[in-house]
Scaffold this motif. Sequence first.
Motif, PDB file in Angstrom:
ATOM      1  N   LEU A  97      -0.379   6.402   6.786  1.00  0.00           N
ATOM      2  CA  LEU A  97      -0.458   5.349   5.915  1.00  0.00           C
ATOM      3  C   LEU A  97      -1.698   4.646   6.211  1.00  0.00           C
ATOM      4  N   ARG A 119      -5.018   7.556   6.470  1.00  0.00           N
ATOM      5  CA  ARG A 119      -4.990   8.687   5.257  1.00  0.00           C
ATOM      6  C   ARG A 119      -5.254   9.873   5.744  1.00  0.00           C
ATOM      7  N   ARG A 165       1.785  12.543   6.506  1.00  0.00           N
ATOM      8  CA  ARG A 165       0.593  11.717   6.256  1.00  0.00           C
ATOM      9  C   ARG A 165       0.527  10.452   6.751  1.00  0.00           C
ATOM     10  N   GLU A 221       0.870  -1.173  -0.038  1.00  0.00           N
ATOM     11  CA  GLU A 221       0.051   0.112  -0.039  1.00  0.00           C
ATOM     12  C   GLU A 221       0.973   1.070   0.109  1.00  0.00           C
ATOM     13  N   ALA A 222       1.943   1.233   0.809  1.00  0.00           N
ATOM     14  CA  ALA A 222       2.964   2.394   0.985  1.00  0.00           C
ATOM     15  C   ALA A 222       3.302   2.603  -0.505  1.00  0.00           C
ATOM     16  N   LYS A 235       1.677   7.485  -6.416  1.00  0.00           N
ATOM     17  CA  LYS A 235       0.311   8.259  -6.674  1.00  0.00           C
ATOM     18  C   LYS A 235       0.886   9.826  -6.322  1.00  0.00           C
ATOM     19  N   ARG A 278       2.187   1.904  -3.590  1.00  0.00           N
ATOM     20  CA  ARG A 278       1.051   2.508  -4.353  1.00  0.00           C
ATOM     21  C   ARG A 278       0.823   3.833  -4.124  1.00  0.00           C
ATOM     22  N   GLU A 279       0.712   4.156  -2.663  1.00  0.00           N
ATOM     23  CA  GLU A 279       0.547   5.637  -2.345  1.00  0.00           C
ATOM     24  C   GLU A 279       1.729   6.378  -2.692  1.00  0.00           C
TER      25      GLU A 279
END
Length: 314
Positions: A266, A269, A264, A23-24, A30, A26-27
């Motif tokens: 994780l 959000r 931020r 997930e990190a 982005k 992917r974030e």
Amino acid sequence: MKILHVSDIHYRESAENSALLKEAAREFEKLRPDYILITGDLTRDGRAEQFARVKDFIASLDFCHVLTIPGNRDAGRATIASASEYKDLEYYLLTHPDQVALLDEMEEKRVQEDNKAKRAELFFEHFENAEFFYRDSQIAATGLQSMPEITGRQMELAAQHFLNGHPGELRVFCAHHSFLPVPTKKLKPGDIVPRAADILQTLIELNVDLLCCGHIHRSHVWDLSDGNHRLLCCNAGSLLDTSGKKDNGYLEIEIGHDLRITKRSLFARNTEMLYHRQRFGDMLQARQLSTLTRDEAIEQAEERSRMKKAKGKK
């Protein structure tokens, strides 16, 4: 320009951590940063499988420059007493009030140093360097090991790196351990870098703009100045460590017209603005332009000198 400051990943093998690391990635993709700075404690226990997984994670961040240093859980310069320090061992054994306790303490220290050495070996099996000296057209960045301290020789190398650049560049210094206490965090021995005040003064004198560190798992920004130059000391929380009351997340540092530093999370959000400095981007651009103008003037002077010499030869 956008920089992500990530620290204390503390990766350990579990389905949850594996999913969070994906997930990190992917974030981060982005957000499309120009640089990602990872300031140590990549692993929780310094195990081979943990290093391998984090190395794969870093390799997946191929959309930007990633600069990494180890933390105390990953590697460390083992500190072993010299022979002279043990020359009176028999005397200490005779005079110590609890000889068994002293022997236990020495054995515990030996085991700790052995573990440090093993972690260091595993780190270098997966990562080529434990420190970095990086420069491109936008930034100059240095990352130093801080276990058990940052030595004078290390600071000499950092100073050479920065002094070999131009004054207009954005200068960033990275270390694992913190340099200043952070509100709400009770410090333990070893949390703060030894001689922190002296190093901070040196960084200010070297016109370093950002100091990025971690270790204490708290997000905070200090704005320091000696009246001539301002240094931002940025502490990032832990990316994955959820044990106890941790400040999970990472820092997003954006430099446009202004400079903004946002925490931020994780997990939730959530975002929280930690620092906003107006017109920093304009100041940085002006600093770069003035440097270019000076360099152009030097080149023109050198060209005039060459032309005079050529005429003299005729």
